[in-house]
Design an enzyme around this catalytic site. Structure first.
Site, PDB file in Angstrom:
ATOM      1  N   LYS A 191       0.843  -1.217   0.000  1.00 28.18           N
ATOM      2  CA  LYS A 191       0.000   0.000   0.000  1.00 28.18           C
ATOM      3  C   LYS A 191       0.876   1.264   0.000  1.00 28.18           C
ATOM      4  O   LYS A 191       0.704   2.150  -0.835  1.00 28.18           O
ATOM      5  CB  LYS A 191      -0.914   0.018   1.247  1.00 28.18           C
TER       6      LYS A 191
ATOM      7  N   ARG B  68     -10.522   0.051   8.527  1.00 27.85           N
ATOM      8  CA  ARG B  68     -10.195  -1.367   8.717  1.00 27.85           C
ATOM      9  C   ARG B  68     -11.296  -2.101   9.462  1.00 27.85           C
ATOM     10  O   ARG B  68     -11.100  -3.241   9.881  1.00 27.85           O
ATOM     11  CB  ARG B  68      -8.906  -1.507   9.513  1.00 27.85           C
TER      12      ARG B  68
ATOM     13  N   ARG C  85      11.614  -5.263   4.981  1.00 33.04           N
ATOM     14  CA  ARG C  85      11.316  -3.841   4.789  1.00 33.04           C
ATOM     15  C   ARG C  85      12.228  -2.959   5.651  1.00 33.04           C
ATOM     16  O   ARG C  85      12.508  -3.247   6.807  1.00 33.04           O
ATOM     17  CB  ARG C  85       9.866  -3.543   5.163  1.00 33.04           C
TER      18      ARG C  85
ATOM     19  N   ARG D  50      10.729  -0.963  11.341  1.00 38.31           N
ATOM     20  CA  ARG D  50       9.567  -0.691  12.203  1.00 38.31           C
ATOM     21  C   ARG D  50       9.505  -1.673  13.361  1.00 38.31           C
ATOM     22  O   ARG D  50       9.857  -2.847  13.187  1.00 38.31           O
ATOM     23  CB  ARG D  50       8.284  -0.814  11.373  1.00 38.31           C
TER      24      ARG D  50
ATOM     25  N   ARG E 220      -0.759  -9.433  12.846  1.00 36.49           N
ATOM     26  CA  ARG E 220      -1.413  -8.397  12.030  1.00 36.49           C
ATOM     27  C   ARG E 220      -2.258  -9.032  10.921  1.00 36.49           C
ATOM     28  O   ARG E 220      -3.349  -8.560  10.603  1.00 36.49           O
ATOM     29  CB  ARG E 220      -0.357  -7.462  11.421  1.00 36.49           C
TER      30      ARG E 220
HETATM   31  P1  AP5 Z   1       4.736  -1.475   1.915  1.00 38.04           P
HETATM   32  O1  AP5 Z   1       4.419  -0.653   0.731  1.00 38.04           O
HETATM   33  O2  AP5 Z   1       5.428  -0.827   3.055  1.00 38.04           O
HETATM   34  O3  AP5 Z   1       3.430  -2.273   2.400  1.00 38.04           O
HETATM   35  P2  AP5 Z   1       2.146  -1.779   3.174  1.00 38.04           P
HETATM   36  O4  AP5 Z   1       0.979  -2.472   2.584  1.00 38.04           O
HETATM   37  O5  AP5 Z   1       2.116  -0.293   3.262  1.00 38.04           O
HETATM   38  O6  AP5 Z   1       2.451  -2.435   4.577  1.00 38.04           O
HETATM   39  P3  AP5 Z   1       2.200  -1.999   6.066  1.00 38.04           P
HETATM   40  O7  AP5 Z   1       2.971  -2.975   6.893  1.00 38.04           O
HETATM   41  O8  AP5 Z   1       2.505  -0.552   6.292  1.00 38.04           O
HETATM   42  O9  AP5 Z   1       0.712  -2.246   6.255  1.00 38.04           O
HETATM   43  P4  AP5 Z   1       0.010  -2.507   7.569  1.00 38.04           P
HETATM   44  O10 AP5 Z   1      -1.376  -2.381   7.135  1.00 38.04           O
HETATM   45  O11 AP5 Z   1       0.380  -3.737   8.288  1.00 38.04           O
HETATM   46  O12 AP5 Z   1       0.620  -1.376   8.533  1.00 38.04           O
HETATM   47  P5  AP5 Z   1       0.118   0.062   8.929  1.00 38.04           P
HETATM   48  O13 AP5 Z   1       1.322   0.909   9.048  1.00 38.04           O
HETATM   49  O14 AP5 Z   1      -0.967   0.540   8.091  1.00 38.04           O
HETATM   50  O15 AP5 Z   1       5.616  -2.710   1.390  1.00 38.04           O
HETATM   51  C1  AP5 Z   1       6.141  -3.666   2.278  1.00 38.04           C
HETATM   52  C2  AP5 Z   1       7.525  -4.117   1.787  1.00 38.04           C
HETATM   53  O16 AP5 Z   1       7.375  -4.791   0.548  1.00 38.04           O
HETATM   54  C3  AP5 Z   1       8.495  -2.949   1.520  1.00 38.04           C
HETATM   55  O17 AP5 Z   1       9.768  -3.330   1.904  1.00 38.04           O
HETATM   56  C4  AP5 Z   1       8.417  -2.733  -0.010  1.00 38.04           C
HETATM   57  O18 AP5 Z   1       9.643  -2.256  -0.525  1.00 38.04           O
HETATM   58  C5  AP5 Z   1       8.115  -4.137  -0.500  1.00 38.04           C
HETATM   59  N1  AP5 Z   1       7.243  -4.143  -1.680  1.00 38.04           N
HETATM   60  C6  AP5 Z   1       6.125  -3.400  -1.886  1.00 38.04           C
HETATM   61  N2  AP5 Z   1       5.565  -3.698  -3.066  1.00 38.04           N
HETATM   62  C7  AP5 Z   1       6.354  -4.655  -3.621  1.00 38.04           C
HETATM   63  C8  AP5 Z   1       6.271  -5.399  -4.856  1.00 38.04           C
HETATM   64  N3  AP5 Z   1       5.271  -5.198  -5.734  1.00 38.04           N
HETATM   65  N4  AP5 Z   1       7.226  -6.327  -5.100  1.00 38.04           N
HETATM   66  C9  AP5 Z   1       8.231  -6.557  -4.182  1.00 38.04           C
HETATM   67  N5  AP5 Z   1       8.363  -5.882  -3.003  1.00 38.04           N
HETATM   68  C10 AP5 Z   1       7.410  -4.953  -2.734  1.00 38.04           C
HETATM   69  O19 AP5 Z   1      -0.500  -0.222  10.381  1.00 38.04           O
HETATM   70  C11 AP5 Z   1       0.332  -0.572  11.461  1.00 38.04           C
HETATM   71  C12 AP5 Z   1      -0.523  -0.790  12.695  1.00 38.04           C
HETATM   72  O20 AP5 Z   1      -1.201   0.430  13.017  1.00 38.04           O
HETATM   73  C13 AP5 Z   1      -1.619  -1.842  12.562  1.00 38.04           C
HETATM   74  O21 AP5 Z   1      -1.140  -3.138  12.816  1.00 38.04           O
HETATM   75  C14 AP5 Z   1      -2.612  -1.347  13.617  1.00 38.04           C
HETATM   76  O22 AP5 Z   1      -2.202  -1.733  14.910  1.00 38.04           O
HETATM   77  C15 AP5 Z   1      -2.516   0.165  13.502  1.00 38.04           C
HETATM   78  N6  AP5 Z   1      -3.496   0.699  12.544  1.00 38.04           N
HETATM   79  C16 AP5 Z   1      -3.257   1.142  11.290  1.00 38.04           C
HETATM   80  N7  AP5 Z   1      -4.381   1.548  10.694  1.00 38.04           N
HETATM   81  C17 AP5 Z   1      -5.370   1.354  11.585  1.00 38.04           C
HETATM   82  C18 AP5 Z   1      -6.783   1.553  11.548  1.00 38.04           C
HETATM   83  N8  AP5 Z   1      -7.411   2.040  10.469  1.00 38.04           N
HETATM   84  N9  AP5 Z   1      -7.495   1.233  12.651  1.00 38.04           N
HETATM   85  C19 AP5 Z   1      -6.905   0.750  13.766  1.00 38.04           C
HETATM   86  N10 AP5 Z   1      -5.578   0.515  13.859  1.00 38.04           N
HETATM   87  C20 AP5 Z   1      -4.815   0.816  12.770  1.00 38.04           C
END
Ligand code: AP5
Length: 319
Positions: free
Chosen positions: A110, A186, A221, A250, A261
Site C-alpha cells: 500500500k 479497517r 522492509r 519498524r 497483524r
Molecule cells: P509497503 O508498501 O510498506 O506495504 P504496506 O501495505 O504499506 O504495509 P504496512 O505494513 O505498512 O501495512 P500494515 O497495514 O500492516 O501497517 P500500517 O502501518 O498501516 O511494502 C512492504 C515491503 O514490501 C516494503 O519493503 C516494499 O519495498 C516491498 N514491496 C512493496 N511492493 C512490492 C512489490 N510489488 N514487489 C516486491 N516488493 C514490494 O498499520 C500498522 C498498525 O497500526 C496496525 O497493525 C494497527 O495496529 C494500527 N493501525 C493502522 N491503521 C489502523 C486503523 N485504520 N485502525 C486501527 N488501527 C490501525
C-alpha cells in the site's frame, strides 16, 4: 450570475449569431472595458456547473478547431455559435479531485503504491499507520495507548483513530487536491464513521498478495528516516551506502508480529469490502511494484477521463 439551462437545448444549437442562439434561460453579462470585450455565460444543471468566459479579440488562441475537437458534445454546439473573431479563453469548471482508498494485507504494498500515485496524481496521502506512528514518536497519551495495540498487531481503538483520520482529511490540502486514504477504514465501524462525516471515496483499490510473500516483504522492509522512502533489502535496495547506513526497521516488522497483524486483517477485511464492493478494483499485488502501479495508473486515468467528460472540462482550459 447563474441560472438553470436545459442542456438539450444546447446539444443541438442552430448556427446563429452569438447570444441570439443561446437559450433564453442562459445568463450573461459583459465587461465595460472598451479595450477588451469580455463576456461571461453561466449554466447549471443538477450536477454540473459551467462558466464560460470569452474575449472578443482578433487573436484566436487556442484555435476554435482545437476547442471543437476536445469539447464534449454539449459544448461543441455552444462553441460553434461563436464567430471566428471571438476567443474562448475559459470553459467549464475543473472536475472534482479524486478520493481514493487503498487497502490490503500488511506489507501488500500500500505505502509503496501510494508513493507512486501521489507523485503522479498529486493526491494527499493519508496513512492511518503513519499518523499513529507519529503520535507514538511524539510520546502523546494517544500514542502511548496506540502503541500497546500496535505491538500486539491489533486495531487501535476507534476513539483514537477515527478523529485522527477525520482531522487530517478536513485539512484544506486534502480538500483541494483530493486524498488517498491508506489503511483506513479497517472495520465496519470506521467505514460507517467516515460515511457519516461525509467522506465518500470514488474508488477502493484492493491489493491482493499471497500470504508467504507478505511475510518476506515485512521482514525485509526498511525505512529511510530522512526521506520517508520505503525500501526492501531484496526487492528495493537502497541506492547508496549512505542511505543503507541510516535505514531503520519498524517495531512491528517481525515475523511473529506480522502473523498477528495478518490475523487481525482476516477478521475485519470482509466487513470493510462489503461496504465498498460497488467501487472496488482488485489488483494483483504479487507483480513487481512498477507493474502493480501500471494497473492502478490505468484505472485512475480512466476515472479522471470519465470525470472530465462528465463535467464538460476542456483541456484547453489549462493553457
Ligand atoms: P509497503 O508498501 O510498506 O506495504 P504496506 O501495505 O504499506 O504495509 P504496512 O505494513 O505498512 O501495512 P500494515 O497495514 O500492516 O501497517 P500500517 O502501518 O498501516 O511494502 C512492504 C515491503 O514490501 C516494503 O519493503 C516494499 O519495498 C516491498 N514491496 C512493496 N511492493 C512490492 C512489490 N510489488 N514487489 C516486491 N516488493 C514490494 O498499520 C500498522 C498498525 O497500526 C496496525 O497493525 C494497527 O495496529 C494500527 N493501525 C493502522 N491503521 C489502523 C486503523 N485504520 N485502525 C486501527 N488501527 C490501525
Amino acid at each position: 450570475m447563474a441560472c438553470i439551462v436545459n442542456f438539450s437545448a444546447i446539444t443541438q444549437p442552430k448556427p446563429q449569431p452569438c447570444f441570439a442562439s443561446l437559450p433564453a434561460s442562459t445568463s450573461s453579462h459583459r465587461s465595460n472595458s472598451p479595450k477588451l470585450q469580455t463576456s461571461y455565460l453561466s449554466f447549471a444543471s443538477n450536477n454540473s456547473r459551467i462558466s464560460l468566459r470569452y474575449d472578443r479579440t482578433l487573436a484566436v488562441s487556442p484555435p476554435r478547431e482545437t476547442l471543437l475537437s476536445k469539447a464534449p458534445n454539449f459544448m461543441v454546439g455552444l462553441i460553434s455559435c461563436f464567430s471566428d473573431h471571438e476567443q474562448i479563453v475559459a470553459a467549464a469548471k475543473k472536475p472534482e479531485p479524486l478520493k481514493i482508498m487503498i487497502s490490503g494485507a500488511p506489507a501488500s504494498g500500500k505505502g509503496t503504491q501510494c508513493e507512486l500515485i501521489t507523485q503522479k496524481y498529486g493526491l494527499v496521502h493519508v496513512a492511518a499507520g503513519d499518523l499513529l506512528r507519529a503520535e507514538v514518536a511524539a510520546g502523546s497519551e494517544n500514542g502511548r495507548r496506540a502503541k500497546q495495540f500496535m505491538e500486539k498487531g491489533q486495531l487501535v481503538p476507534d476513539e483514537i483513530v477515527v478523529m485522527m483520520v477525520k482531522e487530517r482529511l478536513l485539512r484544506p490540502d486534502a480538500h483541494k487536491n483530493g486524498w488517498l486514504l491508506d489503511g483506513y477504514p479497517r472495520s465496519s465501524s470506521q467505514a460507517t464513521a467516515l460515511k457519516e462525516f461525509g467522506f465518500e471515496p470514488d474508488l477502493f483499490i484492493l491489493l491482493d498478495v499471497a500470504e508467504d510473500t507478505l511475510v518476506e516483504r515485512v521482514v525485509g522492509r526498511r525505512l529511510d528516516p530522512v526521506t520517508g522512502k520505503i525500501y526492501h533489502l531484496k526487492y528495493s535496495p537502497p541506492e547508496t551506502e549512505e542511505i543503507a547506513a541510516r535505514l531503520t526497521q519498524r517495531f512491528d516488522d517481525t515475523e511473529e508480529k506480522v502473523k498477528l497483524r495478518l490475523c487481525t486483517h482476516h477478521q475485519n477485511v470482509e466487513a470493510v469490502l462489503s461496504m465498498y464492493k460497488d467501487i472496488t478494483v482488485k489488483v494483483n499485488g504479487n507483480l513487481s511494484k512498477n507493474d502493480v502501479f501500471a494497473k492502478i495508473d490505468s484505472v485512475l486515468d480512466e476515472l479522471l477521463e470519465q470525470r472530465k467528460a462528465g463535467s464538460g472540462y476542456l483541456e484547453a482550459n489549462k493553457a
